[in-house]
Design a protein around this motif. Sequence first.
Motif, PDB file in Angstrom:
ATOM      1  N   GLU A   3       0.842  -1.193   0.000  1.00  0.00           N
ATOM      2  CA  GLU A   3       0.000   0.000   0.000  1.00  0.00           C
ATOM      3  C   GLU A   3       0.875   1.241   0.000  1.00  0.00           C
ATOM      4  O   GLU A   3       1.840   1.324   0.751  1.00  0.00           O
ATOM      5  CB  GLU A   3      -0.909   0.002   1.237  1.00  0.00           C
ATOM      6  CG  GLU A   3      -1.950   1.116   1.227  1.00  0.00           C
ATOM      7  CD  GLU A   3      -2.953   0.961   2.373  1.00  0.00           C
ATOM      8  OE1 GLU A   3      -3.079   1.912   3.153  1.00  0.00           O
ATOM      9  OE2 GLU A   3      -3.577  -0.101   2.490  1.00  0.00           O
ATOM     10  N   GLU A   5       0.721   5.404   0.305  1.00  0.00           N
ATOM     11  CA  GLU A   5      -0.126   6.534   0.683  1.00  0.00           C
ATOM     12  C   GLU A   5       0.063   7.699  -0.289  1.00  0.00           C
ATOM     13  O   GLU A   5       1.161   7.942  -0.784  1.00  0.00           O
ATOM     14  CB  GLU A   5       0.215   6.986   2.102  1.00  0.00           C
ATOM     15  CG  GLU A   5      -0.115   5.957   3.168  1.00  0.00           C
ATOM     16  CD  GLU A   5       0.261   6.427   4.555  1.00  0.00           C
ATOM     17  OE1 GLU A   5       0.410   7.658   4.741  1.00  0.00           O
ATOM     18  OE2 GLU A   5       0.420   5.589   5.444  1.00  0.00           O
ATOM     19  N   SER A   6      -1.029   8.407  -0.530  1.00  0.00           N
ATOM     20  CA  SER A   6      -0.994   9.564  -1.418  1.00  0.00           C
ATOM     21  C   SER A   6       0.001  10.606  -0.917  1.00  0.00           C
ATOM     22  O   SER A   6       0.064  10.895   0.275  1.00  0.00           O
ATOM     23  CB  SER A   6      -2.397  10.174  -1.513  1.00  0.00           C
ATOM     24  OG  SER A   6      -2.378  11.352  -2.283  1.00  0.00           O
ATOM     25  N   SER A  37      -5.312  -7.684  -7.818  1.00  0.00           N
ATOM     26  CA  SER A  37      -5.779  -6.438  -8.417  1.00  0.00           C
ATOM     27  C   SER A  37      -4.923  -5.270  -7.959  1.00  0.00           C
ATOM     28  O   SER A  37      -4.313  -5.313  -6.881  1.00  0.00           O
ATOM     29  CB  SER A  37      -7.236  -6.171  -8.031  1.00  0.00           C
ATOM     30  OG  SER A  37      -8.082  -7.195  -8.516  1.00  0.00           O
ATOM     31  N   PHE A  39      -5.228  -1.086  -7.399  1.00  0.00           N
ATOM     32  CA  PHE A  39      -6.193   0.008  -7.266  1.00  0.00           C
ATOM     33  C   PHE A  39      -5.462   1.338  -7.133  1.00  0.00           C
ATOM     34  O   PHE A  39      -4.433   1.421  -6.467  1.00  0.00           O
ATOM     35  CB  PHE A  39      -7.065  -0.182  -6.014  1.00  0.00           C
ATOM     36  CG  PHE A  39      -8.046  -1.312  -6.123  1.00  0.00           C
ATOM     37  CD1 PHE A  39      -9.368  -1.069  -6.472  1.00  0.00           C
ATOM     38  CD2 PHE A  39      -7.660  -2.621  -5.859  1.00  0.00           C
ATOM     39  CE1 PHE A  39     -10.286  -2.110  -6.564  1.00  0.00           C
ATOM     40  CE2 PHE A  39      -8.565  -3.665  -5.952  1.00  0.00           C
ATOM     41  CZ  PHE A  39      -9.884  -3.409  -6.304  1.00  0.00           C
ATOM     42  N   ASP A  41      -6.735   4.719  -5.504  1.00  0.00           N
ATOM     43  CA  ASP A  41      -7.900   5.030  -4.672  1.00  0.00           C
ATOM     44  C   ASP A  41      -8.828   3.817  -4.716  1.00  0.00           C
ATOM     45  O   ASP A  41      -8.376   2.713  -4.501  1.00  0.00           O
ATOM     46  CB  ASP A  41      -8.569   6.331  -5.114  1.00  0.00           C
ATOM     47  CG  ASP A  41      -7.652   7.535  -4.903  1.00  0.00           C
ATOM     48  OD1 ASP A  41      -6.841   7.475  -3.959  1.00  0.00           O
ATOM     49  OD2 ASP A  41      -7.731   8.498  -5.662  1.00  0.00           O
ATOM     50  N   GLU A  42     -10.115   4.008  -5.037  1.00  0.00           N
ATOM     51  CA  GLU A  42     -11.026   2.862  -5.047  1.00  0.00           C
ATOM     52  C   GLU A  42     -11.206   2.281  -6.447  1.00  0.00           C
ATOM     53  O   GLU A  42     -12.041   1.398  -6.657  1.00  0.00           O
ATOM     54  CB  GLU A  42     -12.400   3.263  -4.480  1.00  0.00           C
ATOM     55  CG  GLU A  42     -13.207   4.198  -5.367  1.00  0.00           C
ATOM     56  CD  GLU A  42     -12.916   5.666  -5.124  1.00  0.00           C
ATOM     57  OE1 GLU A  42     -13.809   6.485  -5.395  1.00  0.00           O
ATOM     58  OE2 GLU A  42     -11.805   5.984  -4.667  1.00  0.00           O
ATOM     59  N   TYR A  43     -10.402   2.733  -7.426  1.00  0.00           N
ATOM     60  CA  TYR A  43     -10.604   2.331  -8.815  1.00  0.00           C
ATOM     61  C   TYR A  43      -9.663   1.194  -9.218  1.00  0.00           C
ATOM     62  O   TYR A  43      -8.443   1.339  -9.162  1.00  0.00           O
ATOM     63  CB  TYR A  43     -10.403   3.529  -9.743  1.00  0.00           C
ATOM     64  CG  TYR A  43     -11.367   4.654  -9.468  1.00  0.00           C
ATOM     65  CD1 TYR A  43     -12.696   4.578  -9.870  1.00  0.00           C
ATOM     66  CD2 TYR A  43     -10.955   5.785  -8.752  1.00  0.00           C
ATOM     67  CE1 TYR A  43     -13.586   5.618  -9.597  1.00  0.00           C
ATOM     68  CE2 TYR A  43     -11.844   6.819  -8.475  1.00  0.00           C
ATOM     69  CZ  TYR A  43     -13.157   6.719  -8.905  1.00  0.00           C
ATOM     70  OH  TYR A  43     -14.043   7.734  -8.617  1.00  0.00           O
ATOM     71  N   ASN A  44     -10.244   0.074  -9.625  1.00  0.00           N
ATOM     72  CA  ASN A  44      -9.475  -1.054 -10.130  1.00  0.00           C
ATOM     73  C   ASN A  44      -8.892  -0.677 -11.492  1.00  0.00           C
ATOM     74  O   ASN A  44      -9.618  -0.254 -12.384  1.00  0.00           O
ATOM     75  CB  ASN A  44     -10.384  -2.278 -10.257  1.00  0.00           C
ATOM     76  CG  ASN A  44      -9.604  -3.557 -10.534  1.00  0.00           C
ATOM     77  OD1 ASN A  44      -8.598  -3.536 -11.233  1.00  0.00           O
ATOM     78  ND2 ASN A  44     -10.080  -4.659  -9.985  1.00  0.00           N
TER      79      ASN A  44
END
Length: 219
Positions: A3, A5-6, A37, A39, A41-44
């Motif tokens: 993960e 972070e922005s 997958s 992503f 943000d929330e976009y695959n």
Amino acid sequence: SLEIESGKILALVGPSGAGKSTIFSLILKFIEPNKGSIFIDEYNLRNVNDNYLRRLIGIVPQKTFIFSGTIYEAIRFGRSTTKENIVNAAKIANAHDFIEQFPDGYETYIEERGTNLSGGQLQRISIARALLGDPTILLLDEATSALDAEAEESVQKGLKQAMHKRTVLVIAHRLSTIQKADKIAVVEGGEILEVGNHNELIKKQGRYKDFCDKQFIKS
């Protein structure tokens, strides 16, 4: 699993063939994952338009390829934009001053592969090119590894300005360049072995410390 972070800087370290460049290719959708997958943000990414995705991402490769033409054309790289945007990108990349020192400025002609420019100048043009679309994600493939110390300093200044307020992934070969990264992921054999900042990973006494010891880097 990883993960990011922005607005943070993540460095990928590991031996050649570990999978660092493959991660870049997956993010850019040059290759598709066989399973799992990715992503933003929330976009695959499977559902994100390729052209739209690549407008969000700027990439600075280890070796810059420049076609013959003017500096203006090299930064614009076929995109529709204004001279003001190109100059702004060059300023952030720490390239504007040396460009303006040429008699023809941004209209200076570059030979094929940039043979009439120094390595540091080419890399700063490459950074300006990557910044022109104001990307939110920046991918850096150890953009200073082939430069001497003086050229590296000027390019590092450009990179520091380029990374401001962006999410950055760095493939690092020289570990001295990424000690201040927010997070470092050690990749080997296609797997992520360790994740942490520089001092955390030194304390783990694992693969990252092995790499640092070989490059005489301490905590």
